[in-house]
Design a protein around this motif. Structure first.
Motif, PDB file in Angstrom:
ATOM      1  N   ASP A   3      31.140  16.071  52.052  1.00  0.00           N
ATOM      2  CA  ASP A   3      31.505  15.835  53.448  1.00  0.00           C
ATOM      3  C   ASP A   3      30.450  15.014  54.152  1.00  0.00           C
ATOM      4  N   ILE A   4      30.455  13.701  53.937  1.00  0.00           N
ATOM      5  CA  ILE A   4      29.413  12.909  54.583  1.00  0.00           C
ATOM      6  C   ILE A   4      29.796  12.558  56.016  1.00  0.00           C
ATOM      7  N   MET A   5      31.041  12.836  56.391  1.00  0.00           N
ATOM      8  CA  MET A   5      31.465  12.422  57.721  1.00  0.00           C
ATOM      9  C   MET A   5      31.111  13.451  58.784  1.00  0.00           C
ATOM     10  N   GLY A   6      31.213  14.720  58.461  1.00  0.00           N
ATOM     11  CA  GLY A   6      30.938  15.756  59.443  1.00  0.00           C
ATOM     12  C   GLY A   6      32.070  15.882  60.432  1.00  0.00           C
ATOM     13  N   PRO A   7      31.839  16.613  61.544  1.00  0.00           N
ATOM     14  CA  PRO A   7      32.911  16.794  62.505  1.00  0.00           C
ATOM     15  C   PRO A   7      33.341  15.452  63.102  1.00  0.00           C
ATOM     16  N   ALA A   8      34.638  15.257  63.204  1.00  0.00           N
ATOM     17  CA  ALA A   8      35.132  14.001  63.771  1.00  0.00           C
ATOM     18  C   ALA A   8      36.415  14.268  64.531  1.00  0.00           C
ATOM     19  N   ILE A   9      36.659  13.446  65.534  1.00  0.00           N
ATOM     20  CA  ILE A   9      37.928  13.490  66.253  1.00  0.00           C
ATOM     21  C   ILE A   9      38.753  12.327  65.730  1.00  0.00           C
TER      22      ILE A   9
ATOM     23  N   TYR B 296      34.125  23.175  61.958  1.00  0.00           N
ATOM     24  CA  TYR B 296      32.779  22.967  62.480  1.00  0.00           C
ATOM     25  C   TYR B 296      32.578  23.697  63.797  1.00  0.00           C
ATOM     26  N   ALA B 297      31.580  24.581  63.830  1.00  0.00           N
ATOM     27  CA  ALA B 297      31.316  25.324  65.056  1.00  0.00           C
ATOM     28  C   ALA B 297      30.939  24.375  66.178  1.00  0.00           C
ATOM     29  N   GLU B 298      30.306  23.235  65.857  1.00  0.00           N
ATOM     30  CA  GLU B 298      29.852  22.323  66.902  1.00  0.00           C
ATOM     31  C   GLU B 298      31.002  21.550  67.543  1.00  0.00           C
TER      32      GLU B 298
ATOM     33  N   LYS C  96      24.617  16.015  75.760  1.00  0.00           N
ATOM     34  CA  LYS C  96      24.701  16.970  76.865  1.00  0.00           C
ATOM     35  C   LYS C  96      25.884  17.938  76.651  1.00  0.00           C
ATOM     36  N   VAL C  97      27.040  17.384  76.331  1.00  0.00           N
ATOM     37  CA  VAL C  97      28.224  18.240  76.104  1.00  0.00           C
ATOM     38  C   VAL C  97      27.956  19.202  74.958  1.00  0.00           C
ATOM     39  N   ARG C  98      27.395  18.662  73.880  1.00  0.00           N
ATOM     40  CA  ARG C  98      27.110  19.495  72.720  1.00  0.00           C
ATOM     41  C   ARG C  98      26.201  20.665  73.094  1.00  0.00           C
ATOM     42  N   GLU C  99      25.143  20.325  73.838  1.00  0.00           N
ATOM     43  CA  GLU C  99      24.180  21.372  74.193  1.00  0.00           C
ATOM     44  C   GLU C  99      24.805  22.392  75.125  1.00  0.00           C
ATOM     45  N   GLU C 100      25.569  21.892  76.097  1.00  0.00           N
ATOM     46  CA  GLU C 100      26.213  22.804  77.054  1.00  0.00           C
ATOM     47  C   GLU C 100      27.171  23.756  76.345  1.00  0.00           C
ATOM     48  N   THR C 101      28.089  23.180  75.530  1.00  0.00           N
ATOM     49  CA  THR C 101      29.070  24.060  74.889  1.00  0.00           C
ATOM     50  C   THR C 101      28.374  24.976  73.893  1.00  0.00           C
TER      51      THR C 101
ATOM     52  N   MET D  78      15.610  15.547  57.107  1.00  0.00           N
ATOM     53  CA  MET D  78      14.377  16.330  57.148  1.00  0.00           C
ATOM     54  C   MET D  78      14.713  17.790  57.432  1.00  0.00           C
ATOM     55  N   PRO D  79      13.994  18.702  56.817  1.00  0.00           N
ATOM     56  CA  PRO D  79      14.309  20.115  57.038  1.00  0.00           C
ATOM     57  C   PRO D  79      14.052  20.582  58.463  1.00  0.00           C
ATOM     58  N   SER D  80      13.244  19.851  59.220  1.00  0.00           N
ATOM     59  CA  SER D  80      12.863  20.328  60.551  1.00  0.00           C
ATOM     60  C   SER D  80      13.848  19.927  61.643  1.00  0.00           C
ATOM     61  N   VAL D  81      14.930  19.241  61.255  1.00  0.00           N
ATOM     62  CA  VAL D  81      15.805  18.675  62.272  1.00  0.00           C
ATOM     63  C   VAL D  81      16.801  19.709  62.804  1.00  0.00           C
ATOM     64  N   ASN D  82      17.134  19.585  64.079  1.00  0.00           N
ATOM     65  CA  ASN D  82      18.174  20.417  64.659  1.00  0.00           C
ATOM     66  C   ASN D  82      19.527  19.808  64.304  1.00  0.00           C
ATOM     67  N   TYR D  83      20.202  20.396  63.348  1.00  0.00           N
ATOM     68  CA  TYR D  83      21.425  19.785  62.837  1.00  0.00           C
ATOM     69  C   TYR D  83      22.581  19.848  63.817  1.00  0.00           C
ATOM     70  N   ALA D  84      22.477  20.699  64.814  1.00  0.00           N
ATOM     71  CA  ALA D  84      23.574  20.778  65.775  1.00  0.00           C
ATOM     72  C   ALA D  84      23.789  19.435  66.453  1.00  0.00           C
ATOM     73  N   MET D  85      22.727  18.648  66.561  1.00  0.00           N
ATOM     74  CA  MET D  85      22.857  17.335  67.187  1.00  0.00           C
ATOM     75  C   MET D  85      23.230  16.274  66.151  1.00  0.00           C
ATOM     76  N   GLU D  86      23.515  16.739  64.960  1.00  0.00           N
ATOM     77  CA  GLU D  86      23.986  15.951  63.835  1.00  0.00           C
ATOM     78  C   GLU D  86      23.262  14.627  63.569  1.00  0.00           C
ATOM     79  N   PRO D  87      21.956  14.610  63.569  1.00  0.00           N
ATOM     80  CA  PRO D  87      21.302  13.355  63.196  1.00  0.00           C
ATOM     81  C   PRO D  87      21.544  12.990  61.744  1.00  0.00           C
ATOM     82  N   LYS D  88      21.949  13.991  60.942  1.00  0.00           N
ATOM     83  CA  LYS D  88      22.136  13.678  59.534  1.00  0.00           C
ATOM     84  C   LYS D  88      23.238  12.655  59.336  1.00  0.00           C
ATOM     85  N   TYR D  89      24.135  12.555  60.306  1.00  0.00           N
ATOM     86  CA  TYR D  89      25.171  11.548  60.178  1.00  0.00           C
ATOM     87  C   TYR D  89      24.737  10.225  60.817  1.00  0.00           C
ATOM     88  N   ASN D  90      23.521  10.193  61.302  1.00  0.00           N
ATOM     89  CA  ASN D  90      23.027   9.033  62.031  1.00  0.00           C
ATOM     90  C   ASN D  90      22.049   8.203  61.237  1.00  0.00           C
TER      91      ASN D  90
END
Lengths: 589, 191
Positions: free
Chosen positions: A475-481, A529-531, A569-574, B110-122
């Motif tokens: 899954d290299i794409m991750g969450p997507a719309i 994806y929870a995010e 911002k949206v991500r962090e808020e939700t 990197m293991p230290s990254v906050n994945y919730a912000m999904e930099p791994k896809y960046n």
């Protein structure tokens, strides 16, 4: 499933796939289907998304989300009108032909063309291909059931199968492809609010039979359905919630509502192999052994009971789910929870429902590598094809053709059904179905929003997102719309730009993927994806009147492009709003 | 003097058999991780309007990527195009040159990254956290005696591992026979 999934490869002449993305959600079944196609079987696919199976199909019909009953009724109408139905089967083994004839009279292929733009000739071609086949299998999944008219959708499918005599023969049948390896098993074991493994709790005979084995009276009142639970918590009717092997924070519709509801519980216990999003909200979390760490049986979509033995020992102090539950029951002081191993529980199930499981001893299941129920005694070979004697499981042994009508407004369903019953003098115990859309697009929310799976992940990702080769490899794409081309053009969305999808229930933000396979005006997203969980937007208010299912596959939403800063911002808020107490982060988050 | 018969080995998929399950990508990740290479999949299951199959390096005999690489990180080997990860400078010239979109720049997270912000896809083109991205392409699981992992795990047998030994019977003979047959049966008769 009335039939065995291997028959798609060996016997089916036509495969009729509706509301299923088989190759992504059931790759193994898709493999059997492709073998069938190689053998020369034809395939019809009906879905709002042009799936991989649709691309391989002989006929593909792209329907709007939720537009099933008018299409199926039009096909039935054509089959009846052209005299393509199996008269011998219908006359001898079924009831209700005149009801269905009346109910489908208004639905023509031309009406489908007028309402949706699907060519009438295509509907006719599909109907004829299905009706003229020697053995045609209907396969469906949540794209049929997760609507407010889900039950009626399935009535329509069974009507099709009964009319064409596609029951009780190899390679035919009505086949719900179950989403998990043990959904069929869970239902058969009575993990539903109104049944035991022997039958309905409202049936006095069933209760008597269970009392003779358990020694205690069971309640005759059906429990609450899963979809009712958050509302019942709010009403104060549910105070204690015990969740195991499930992640309702992500899988239940309208996440925000669910999260606020569980805050009102007195206590919530979650039993799981990982600290899921739901477990993070629990008061008590119980660990349990995973599927590779315990013995037992699985009962798959073909009704096949198979034995699974543990591959590894669980971590010290961790025991299988059944043992955890027994331990709790014994602490409460309940009798009868003193099993020593899983086999004892299975033997009790065999006693409770001897008609289905009587002949399925562990020794036999292991020796024959899985047997399909019904299997009443040790000499019975099992039943991969149901209804070979052309007798249904209903008291009179006949199949019922159920009239299904369609309402333009969901409020009119009951009155239209009543009108039909009065007009045709239908007996009160005879089922009647009706369909309608749960929500219609409007100016504020102009897009249809649907959810589904991607092949890389399984459900809410509890297990698969912990698996590095899947999460980082496949899954290299991750969450997507995913959006259709016209939505992207109208809103200036580009591939990989950020967007937010919102409706009155919530909002999710993720990267955009423009998917030409989607029907125009449709947004698709997953619930892995929870995010960015599609279920945050799903409709939790409307339900199917018969099953209580929410229309998880259909709601309305608006979408707009956002900048990267806004996205974060949206991500962090939700994230903060949905998971305020979350400390735990693993590879997947 | 005779020239050695030289056809590069390569992996290719049959879209008629592929069900798009992405097991190959998971196996690819696992294999690269195990062999100490950059742990990212080297073949990508690509879903197009007409069909689905994994897309990966074709190991072109006169490979544009190896021709264009300014530091010699991509080289012509005996029977494939080799990539030396340690000397790649991440210039993306190979990505531009590849006609199949089968080579791309990637970095490991990197293991230290906050994945919730999904930099791994960046990380593909430039990295926020300074990880150096390098070229990634199919190396046919060099170092693994069992051959390419994707071919081994494919549940439908859609992936084929072709070398100069089996290219004739796996890819050519059947189609050639079909072509001759159709010529004899139809073209000749209508002349």
């Amino acid at each position: 499933m009335t039939n065995d999934l291997v028959e798609f490869a060996t016997d089916s002449e036509v495969l009729f796939l509706i509301g299923t993305n088989t190759s992504e959600c059931h790759p193994i079944i898709a493999m059997q289907m492709l073998r069938g196609i190689e053998r020369g079987a034809k395939m019809i696919v009906i879905d709002p998304k042009e799936t991989d199976m649709a691309k391989k199909a002989d006929i593909y019909i792209q329907t709007p989300v939720g537009y099933n009953i008018p299409l199926l009724n039009a096909m039935i109408n054509h089959i009846i009108k052209e005299d393509l139905f199996d008269k011998e089967f219908v006359n001898n083994y079924s009831n209700g032909l005149e009801y269905v004839k009346y109910a489908v009279a208004d639905f023509t292929p031309q009406r489908v063309e007028k309402e949706t733009g699907i060519p009438a000739s295509l509907v006719i071609e599909a109907a004829e291909m299905y009706a003229k086949a020697g053995a045609a299998a209907i396969c469906y999944t949540m794209g049929m059931t997760q609507f407010i008219d889900g039950t009626s959708n399935i009535f329509s499918l069974s009507n099709l199968a009964i009319l064409t005599g596609n029951l009780g023969k190899k390679g035919a049948g009505v086949n719900p492809l179950r989403g998990q390896n043990n959904v069929q098993g869970a239902c058969d074991m009575g993990a539903l609010p109104n049944v035991t493994s022997a039958g309905l709790v409202t049936d006095a005979g069933v209760r008597e039979h269970i009392k003779s084995i358990w020694g205690t009276e069971i309640s005759s009142k059906p429990g609450f359905t899963l979809t009712q639970v958050p509302h019942k918590i709010e009403e104060g009717k549910v105070k204690f919630l015990y969740v195991f092997g499930e992640n309702p924070v992500m899988s239940d519709p309208w996440t925000e509502h669910f999260i606020e509801a569980v805050e009102k519980l007195d206590i919530m216990v979650v039993q799981d192999i990982f600290l899921t999003e739901t477990a993070q909200k629990a008061d008590v979390v119980l660990p349990a052994a995973s599927w590779g760490e315990k013995d037992g049986t699985f009962l798959n979509t073909s009704r096949r009971v198979a034995y699974v033995s543990k591959a590894v020992e669980p971590a010290a102090g961790v025991v299988p789910d059944w043992k955890v539950i027994c331990n709790i029951a014994q602490r409460i002081g309940l009798k009868g929870f003193d099993y020593y191993k899983a086999e004892e529980i299975w033997d009790e199930v065999r006693k409770i429902n001897p008609k289905f499981f009587g002949g399925l001893s562990y020794a036999r299941i292991i020796k024959e590598n899985g047997i399909s129920w019904p299997c009443p005694d040790e000499t019975h070979p099992g039943t991969p094809v149901l209804y070979e004697d052309k007798k249904s499981m209903l008291p009179d042994g006949k199949f019922k053709l159920v009239p299904v009508i369609y309402a333009d407004d969901k409020k009119d369903r009951a009155s239209l059904e009543k009108k039909l019953i009065d007009h045709l003098n239908i007996p009160s115990d005879y089922p009647v179905g009706s369909g309608a859309l749960s929500e219609k697009v409007n100016e504020l929310y102009p897009c249809l929003f649907t959810t589904g799976r991607k092949v890389y992940h399984y459900h809410t990702g509890t297990m698969t997102r912990e698996c590095k080769p899947l999460e980082m490899g496949a899954d290299i794409m991750g969450p997507a719309i995913e959006v259709s081309i016209d939505i992207a053009e109208a809103r200036d969305l580009e591939e990989n730009c950020y967007a937010v999808v919102e409706n009155k229930r919530g909002k999710i933000a993720a990267k955009v993927k423009i998917n030409p396979d989607l029907r125009h005006g449709t947004i698709f997203t997953t619930f892995h994806y929870a995010e960015a969980d599609g279920n945050e937007l799903s409709n939790a208010e409307d339900t199917d009147p018969l099953s209580g299912m929410n229309p998880l596959k259909m709601t309305i939403a608006a979408i707009r492009r956002i900048s990267e800063e806004e996205f974060i911002k949206v991500r962090e808020e939700t994230d903060m709003h949905m998971h305020p107490s979350e400390q735990y982060r693993t590879v997947r988050r | 003097m005779s020239l050695p018969k030289r056809v590069n080995k390569f992996v290719v998929a049959d879209p008629n058999v592929c069900i798009g399950c992405a097991t190959c990508m998971a196996a690819c990740y696992e294999s690269s991780h195990k062999r100490g290479k950059l742990a990212v999949p080297r073949l990508i299951v690509t879903r197009s309007k007409s069909g689905t199959m994994p897309n990966q390096c074709r190991q072109c005999d006169d490979a544009p990527c190896a021709n264009v690489c300014p530091v010699g990180a991509l080289r012509f080997a005996d029977d494939n195009i080799e990539l030396f990860e340690e000397i790649c400078i991440g210039c993306k010239m190979c990505t531009l040159a590849c006609p199949f979109g089968a080579i791309r720049a990637e970095a490991e997270i990197m293991p230290s990254v906050n994945y919730a912000m999904e930099p791994k896809y960046n990380l593909a083109i430039e990295s926020e956290i300074g990880a150096k991205s390098i070229a990634v392409k199919c190396d046919l699981c060099a170092g693994d005696d069992n051959g390419p992992a994707c071919v081994q795990v494919c549940p439908t047998g859609a992936l084929l591992f072709i070398d100069s030994q089996n290219i004739d019977y796996k890819l050519i003979n059947q189609k050639a026979e079909g072509a001759v047959e159709s010529f004899v049966n139809t073209a000749l008769r209508t002349i």
